[in-house]
Design an enzyme around this catalytic site. Structure first.
Site, mmCIF file in Angstrom:
data_model
loop_
_atom_site.group_PDB
_atom_site.id
_atom_site.type_symbol
_atom_site.label_atom_id
_atom_site.label_comp_id
_atom_site.label_asym_id
_atom_site.label_seq_id
_atom_site.Cartn_x
_atom_site.Cartn_y
_atom_site.Cartn_z
ATOM 1 N N HIS A 101 41.318 48.213 42.197
ATOM 2 C CA HIS A 101 41.581 46.994 42.957
ATOM 3 C C HIS A 101 43.013 46.519 42.712
ATOM 4 O O HIS A 101 43.516 46.565 41.589
ATOM 5 C CB HIS A 101 40.594 45.892 42.578
ATOM 6 C CG HIS A 101 40.443 44.860 43.651
ATOM 7 N ND1 HIS A 101 41.388 43.883 43.886
ATOM 8 C CD2 HIS A 101 39.468 44.679 44.583
ATOM 9 C CE1 HIS A 101 40.986 43.139 44.901
ATOM 10 N NE2 HIS A 101 39.828 43.600 45.344
ATOM 11 N N HIS A 102 43.639 46.061 43.794
ATOM 12 C CA HIS A 102 45.036 45.636 43.695
ATOM 13 C C HIS A 102 45.199 44.386 42.831
ATOM 14 O O HIS A 102 46.307 44.074 42.377
ATOM 15 C CB HIS A 102 45.611 45.368 45.095
ATOM 16 C CG HIS A 102 46.997 45.922 45.271
ATOM 17 N ND1 HIS A 102 48.040 45.597 44.442
ATOM 18 C CD2 HIS A 102 47.507 46.775 46.186
ATOM 19 C CE1 HIS A 102 49.136 46.222 44.838
ATOM 20 N NE2 HIS A 102 48.831 46.952 45.890
ATOM 21 N N ALA A 103 44.118 43.660 42.579
ATOM 22 C CA ALA A 103 44.202 42.501 41.689
ATOM 23 C C ALA A 103 44.463 42.911 40.248
ATOM 24 O O ALA A 103 44.946 42.108 39.441
ATOM 25 C CB ALA A 103 42.906 41.689 41.759
#
Length: 464
Positions: free
Chosen positions: A136-138
Site C-alpha cells: 500500500h502506498h500509505a
C-alpha cells in the site's frame, strides 16, 4: 500507535474498490546455474513464510476517535496468507505473466491485516521465477520501496542467503529533521512555519493565476489544463492493464547529452511520443501538448523514514507534430522551468499543493455528469525512482534480470509510467485502467520505437 502523515493518510482516504492505492513491484529472476528454478522457489517461499515482519510491515491502519488514521501493531500475522505461490501454465510467456499480475493486483488489500502481499510465481519461460509484491502506498513512497527491495538482495552470485522485503535492511545514519507532531511541540516554530508556507503558497498561486489568465508567459503546465481525451470520460474500473519494457542507460545518457538535457528529459520525451502515437492509432490525435504530472522527492538526504515524502508538479510535453529531436528540446525547456519553480518552493508548499491537487482530481472523478467538460488534472503520471544499483543483484544465487513497478493510477490521469534504474537498464512499468486503455503493451512497443528514432537523431541542439 503513531499517527499517519497527511500524504500517507491521503492514499487511504482516496482509495475505493475502483481505485486501488497499492503499488506493485515485479522482480524477475533468471534460472540459477547451480539449482533448479523450482527448487529455489521452494526455498524462497519457505524462508519468506518463517521470517517475522519488522516495521512498517507489522502494522495496520486504524481510524482514531477524532478522525485521523493511526498505525496499530498487529499481535499476530498469518504469513501463509501474506505469502502465496502461483505456477503459470506452459509456456509461461511474458504476456501470461502480465495477465496474471493484472488479476493479482486488482483486489484491495485487507485493512484488518498489514497492508502487503507477496506472490512467488513459477513456470516462467527459461526456468526462471518472479516475485510480485503488493504494497500500500500509505506505507512507503517509491524511493523507500526501492531501497527495501534492493536491500533484500545480494551483490554476489555465491551468496545463498534469502531475505524477504519485510525483514528490513540494515539501518544507516539518518539526516536530522525538525521534530514535529508526536516527537515534540514547538508552537512558535509551528506558527512561523505555517505563516511562511502560507505566504509562499500565496506567491505561487498569484503567479499561477496570472499565467492562467494569460497575463504572463510560462513554460510550466497548469493543473486541469490538459488536453481532453475522449476515453478519459469513462469512469475507470478496478481492472488494470500492465506492461513492462527496458531502455539502455548508456544510450539514453548519450541522447540526453546531445540535447543539453538529462536522462529524465529523454524519458519524458519517449513516453510523450509513445502516447501521441498510441492516440493517433486509436483515431484520437490531440491538437495540443500533453501534460504529465511528474513525481519529485521532498525527502531530506539520508532520511529513510518509511513514509511518503514526494510531491507532484505538472510539465508540458512536446507539440503533437514535433520531430523526435524537437520534442526532446521542448521537453528540456519545460523541465527547466519546472525545476526553477521547484527551487523556489519549500517542502511544505509542495506537499500542500499536492494534497490540494489530489483532492481536486478526486472531485473531478466523482462528478455524476460533465466529466467530458472538465479536463483531466493531467494526462499522464511519470515517475523516475532514483538510486538504483549499477551492478546486478542476486537472491539465493539467482540473478535478478529486471525490476518493474506496477504503479497506482491517481485520479484524473489515464496512464502511469514508473521507472527505476537497475544495472545498465531503465526498467519501466506502465499501468492503466483496463476499460480505458486495455492494451498498454502497445504503448510499450511504441515507446521502444520512439527511443530508437530519438537515438538515431542525435543532432546537437541549436544554441540561440
Amino acid at each position: 500507535m503513531s499517527r499517519l502523515a497527511p500524504l500517507d493518510a491521503t492514499f487511504l482516504v482516496l482509495e475505493s474498490p475502483s481505485r486501488p492505492m497499492h503499488a506493485g513491484a515485479l522482480l524477475l529472476f533468471d534460472r540459477p546455474d547451480a539449482a533448479d528454478g523450482g527448487e529455489l522457489a521452494d526455498r524462497v517461499v519457505e524462508t519468506f513464510r518463517r521470517t517475522p515482519p519488522v516495521a512498517p510491515f507489522e502494522r495496520r491502519p486504524k481510524l482514531g476517535f477524532t478522525g485521523p488514521f493511526f498505525w496499530e501493531e498487529c499481535e499476530e500475522i498469518d504469513l501463509d496468507y501474506h505469502v502465496r505461490r502461483v505456477v503459470l501454465p506452459a509456456p509461461g510467456s511474458n504476456a501470461q505473466l502480465m495477465e496474471l499480475v493484472g488479476h493479482l493486483y486488482a483486489a484491495l488489500l485487507d485493512r484488518s491485516r498489514p497492508l502487503w502481499e507477496c506472490y512467488v510465481i513459477e513456470g516462467l519461460e527459461g526456468g526462471g521465477f518472479a516475485i510480485f509484491h503488493k504494497l500500500h502506498h500509505a506505507l512507503a513512497d517509491g524511493i523507500t520501496g526501492a531501497r527495501l527491495l534492493f536491500g533484500m538482495l545480494s551483490d554476489s552470485p555465491e551468496d545463498s542467503a534469502i531475505s524477504p522485503l519485510w525483514a528490513g535492511v540494515p539501518s544507516r545514519p539518518r539526516a536530522k529533521r525538525k521534530q514535529t507532531g508526536g516527537r515534540g511541540f514547538n508552537p512558535v516554530g509551528l506558527v512561523r512555519g505555517a505563516a511562511g508556507t502560507a505566504v509562499e503558497a500565496g506567491r505561487l498561486a498569484a503567479g499561477t493565476v496570472s499565467q492562467a489568465l494569460g497575463l504572463r508567459e510560462g513554460d510550466t503546465a497548469l493543473p486541469f489544463r490538459a488536453p481532453r481525451l475522449s476515453f478519459a470520460k469513462r469512469r475507470q474500473t478496478a481492472a488494470r492493464s500492465f506492461a513492462i519494457f527496458d531502455l539502455p542507460i548508456p544510450e539514453a545518457r548519450a541522447v540526453a547529452e546531445s540535447a543539453g538535457g538529462s536522462v529524465n528529459d529523454v524519458v519524458l520525451a519517449v513516453c510523450d511520443s509513445a502516447m501521441q502515437r498510441y492516440l493517433a492509432e486509436k483515431g484520437e490525435p490531440v491538437g495540443a501538448p500533453l501534460v504529465a504530472s511528474m513525481a519529485v522527492s521532498t525527502r531530506a538526504p539520508g532520511d529513510e523514514t518509511p513514509s511518503n515524502a514526494a510531491a507532484l508538479m505538472q510539465v508540458k510535453l512536446g507539440e503533437p507534430g514535433a520531430s523526435a529531436q524537437e520534442r526532446l528540446e521542448q521537453v528540456v525547456s519545460s523541465t527547466t522551468s519546472a525545476k526553477e519553480l521547484l527551487r523556489r518552493s519549500s517542502e511544505g508548499v509542495m506537499q500542500v499543493q499536492s494534497l490540494a491537487f489530489f483532492g481536486a482530481a478526486q472531485m473531478r472523478e466523482e462528478l455524476p455528469f460533465g466529466r467530458g467538460v472538465v479536463p483531466d488534472a493531467a494526462n499522464l503520471l511519470i515517475s523516475n525512482i532514483p538510486g538504483g544499483p549499477k551492478k546486478p543483484l542476486f537472491m539465493g544465487g539467482a540473478r535478478m534480470s529486471s525490476l518493474h513497478a506496477m504503479p497506482i493510477l491517481p485520479p484524473s490521469h489515464v496512464a502511469n509510467f514508473t521507472l527505476a534504474s537497475y544495472a545498465d537498464r531503465l526498467c519501466f512499468g506502465i499501468g492503466a485502467a483496463r476499460n480505458v486503455i486495455p492494451d498498454t503493451q502497445r504503448i510499450a512497443e511504441l515507446a521502444a520505437e520512439s527511443f530508437t528514432e530519438l537515438s538515431q537523431d542525435q543532432t546537437p541542439a541549436t544554441v540561440a
